[in-house]
Design a protein around this motif. Structure first.
Motif, short mmCIF file in Angstrom:
data_model
loop_
_atom_site.label_atom_id
_atom_site.label_comp_id
_atom_site.label_asym_id
_atom_site.label_seq_id
_atom_site.Cartn_x
_atom_site.Cartn_y
_atom_site.Cartn_z
N ARG A 92 0.90 -1.20 -0.08
CA ARG A 92 0.07 -0.01 -0.06
C ARG A 92 0.92 1.18 0.12
O ARG A 92 1.90 1.30 0.59
N ILE A 93 0.62 2.21 -0.82
CA ILE A 93 1.09 3.47 -0.81
C ILE A 93 0.26 4.74 -0.49
O ILE A 93 -0.75 4.82 -1.35
N SER A 94 0.39 5.34 0.25
CA SER A 94 -0.41 6.54 0.78
C SER A 94 -0.03 7.96 0.43
O SER A 94 1.17 8.19 0.80
N PHE A 95 -0.65 9.03 0.11
CA PHE A 95 -0.54 10.28 -0.06
C PHE A 95 -1.46 11.01 0.74
O PHE A 95 -2.97 11.04 0.58
N SER A 100 -13.99 6.30 1.63
CA SER A 100 -14.85 6.16 2.88
C SER A 100 -14.23 7.32 3.78
O SER A 100 -13.20 7.35 3.92
N GLY A 101 -15.20 8.35 4.09
CA GLY A 101 -14.79 9.47 4.71
C GLY A 101 -14.07 10.28 3.94
O GLY A 101 -14.04 10.75 2.76
N GLN A 102 -12.65 10.69 4.58
CA GLN A 102 -11.87 11.53 3.89
C GLN A 102 -10.78 10.60 3.28
O GLN A 102 -9.45 11.19 2.89
N THR A 103 -10.92 9.32 3.12
CA THR A 103 -9.79 8.60 2.44
C THR A 103 -10.43 7.96 1.16
O THR A 103 -11.54 7.38 1.12
N LYS A 104 -9.41 8.00 0.00
CA LYS A 104 -10.01 7.31 -1.17
C LYS A 104 -8.91 6.18 -1.44
O LYS A 104 -7.70 6.50 -1.49
N ILE A 105 -9.39 4.90 -1.73
CA ILE A 105 -8.46 4.03 -2.36
C ILE A 105 -8.66 3.57 -3.34
O ILE A 105 -9.61 3.58 -4.12
N PHE A 106 -7.68 3.42 -4.19
CA PHE A 106 -7.63 3.23 -5.75
C PHE A 106 -6.69 2.48 -6.45
O PHE A 106 -5.46 2.16 -5.96
N GLY A 107 -6.83 1.89 -7.58
CA GLY A 107 -5.89 1.14 -8.39
C GLY A 107 -5.41 1.95 -9.45
O GLY A 107 -6.23 2.75 -9.87
N LEU A 108 -4.97 1.12 -10.51
CA LEU A 108 -4.54 1.81 -11.86
C LEU A 108 -4.59 0.75 -12.96
O LEU A 108 -4.22 -0.38 -12.53
N PRO A 109 -5.12 1.02 -13.93
CA PRO A 109 -5.08 0.01 -15.28
C PRO A 109 -3.64 -0.32 -15.54
O PRO A 109 -2.75 0.52 -15.29
N ARG A 110 -3.63 -1.21 -16.64
CA ARG A 110 -1.97 -1.54 -17.14
C ARG A 110 -1.72 -0.20 -17.91
O ARG A 110 -2.77 0.58 -18.48
N ILE A 161 -4.97 6.18 -1.29
CA ILE A 161 -4.18 5.14 -0.98
C ILE A 161 -4.16 4.29 -2.37
O ILE A 161 -5.17 3.74 -3.04
N TYR A 162 -3.11 4.10 -2.79
CA TYR A 162 -2.74 3.22 -4.14
C TYR A 162 -2.80 1.80 -3.57
O TYR A 162 -1.51 1.36 -2.91
N ASP A 163 -3.53 1.00 -4.16
CA ASP A 163 -3.69 -0.39 -3.80
C ASP A 163 -3.66 -1.03 -5.44
O ASP A 163 -4.61 -1.37 -5.93
N ALA A 164 -2.39 -1.58 -5.64
CA ALA A 164 -2.23 -2.19 -6.79
C ALA A 164 -3.26 -3.36 -7.28
O ALA A 164 -3.49 -3.75 -8.55
N GLY A 165 -3.81 -4.06 -6.24
CA GLY A 165 -4.80 -5.15 -6.69
C GLY A 165 -6.06 -4.61 -6.79
O GLY A 165 -7.08 -5.77 -7.18
N MET A 166 -6.48 -3.35 -6.68
CA MET A 166 -7.81 -3.05 -7.16
C MET A 166 -7.99 -2.83 -8.64
O MET A 166 -8.82 -2.58 -9.27
N GLY A 167 -6.86 -2.70 -9.52
CA GLY A 167 -7.14 -2.60 -10.77
C GLY A 167 -7.62 -1.27 -11.09
O GLY A 167 -7.39 -0.18 -10.12
N ASP A 168 -8.54 -0.87 -12.13
CA ASP A 168 -8.93 0.43 -12.57
C ASP A 168 -10.28 0.89 -11.71
O ASP A 168 -11.13 0.86 -12.40
#
Length: 273
Positions: free
Chosen positions: A172-175, A195-205, A183-190
């Motif tokens: 996990r990598i957070s900013f 939730s509240g003031q936190t966003k968790i996201f992934g990235l496409p290839r 929060i960047y979570d590579a397992g989430m894909g695109d």
């Protein structure tokens, strides 16, 4: 009279057996619960750790960054190497990134990190990484994390690289800035979730990467420094965080890209009609 007494004794024996069976069942259920709760963690007893890492950070046109704040954008840089970040961690936190491997931790607020046993992991322990990036832009923009490469000849998009594919899933990598955390979570894909003031996201290839609301993070004002708090950790409660990651080598590459603010994008949309 004797018959009644024997019936009473049988009744007591049944109660004792019933209580014994119940106790045994509760013990078994407790063992199952403990096993289920720890299955996604590294084995602390084995002192399992990830071996080594690399970290490179890249910014795009009109966007600059550094480990310290500056007065003008010309004083910022476009790339930061593992060596530069490691030197800063050694100075500020007192440990060597090259010699101190990450350990599995978890967090509920991206501020306090704890081990499996509930003990707090200090930022000076090296169990996770904590440092600041300072950004400045040549124009107002929204900053995205992108997996896209800058050219067909160069591979410089965001990626977590390792021979063990599970490592990227557990990382996990957070900013954090302006009261928000991305929060960047590579397992989430695109995809992304908030939730509240936190966003968790992934990235496409890289080949299909587009700048969207899913990967949008903080905003910058032209010529103004903004400090972003960065955390990098192995999420101990992730199912991918198992003993299979023992002594795994890996490297992290982060690439940031800016686009116009929502106001500018809205004006562009009107002009294109």
């Amino acid at each position: 009279m004797m018959k009644k007494k024997r019936e009473q004794e049988r009744g007591k024996e049944k109660q004792v057996r019933s209580r014994l069976y119940t106790s045994v069942l509760l013990v078994l259920l407790s063992l199952v619960a403990v096993t289920a709760a720890t299955v996604a963690w590294f084995s602390i007893a084995d002192n399992t750790k990830v071996k080594t890492m690399g970290l490179d950070i890249i910014a795009d046109t009109d966007l600059r960054m550094d480990l310290d704040p500056h007065e003008t954008i010309e004083q910022y840089v476009k790339t930061l190497s593992f060596e530069q970040i490691a030197e800063r961690m050694q100075r500020d936190k007192g440990f060597s990134m090259a010699e101190t491997p990450l350990e599995p931790v978890t967090t509920v607020d991206e501020t306090v990190f704890t081990f499996e046993n509930g003990n707090v992991a200090e930022s000076t322990s090296g169990a996770y990484l904590e440092f600041s990036l300072h950004f400045m832009a040549a124009k107002d923009m929204i900053v995205h994390l992108t997996s896209a490469n800058s050219s067909n000849e160069t591979e410089d998009g965001t990626a977590i690289m390792s021979w063990n594919t599970n490592l990227a899933q557990a990382m996990r990598i957070s900013f954090s800035a302006d009261g928000w955390t991305w929060i960047y979570d590579a397992g989430m894909g695109d995809t992304s979730g908030t939730s509240g003031q936190t966003k968790i996201f992934g990235l496409p290839r890289a080949s299909v990467m587009k700048l969207t609301d899913d990967n949008a993070m903080f905003s910058l004002k032209e010529g103004e420094n903004k400090e972003i708090k960065v955390h990098i950790w192995l999420e101990g409660t992730d199912p991918a965080c198992t003993d299979e990651l023992k002594a795994t080598q890996y490297s992290i590459r982060l690439r940031f890209m800016g686009e116009g603010t929502e106001e500018e994008m809205g004006e562009k949309s009107l002009l294109d009609r």
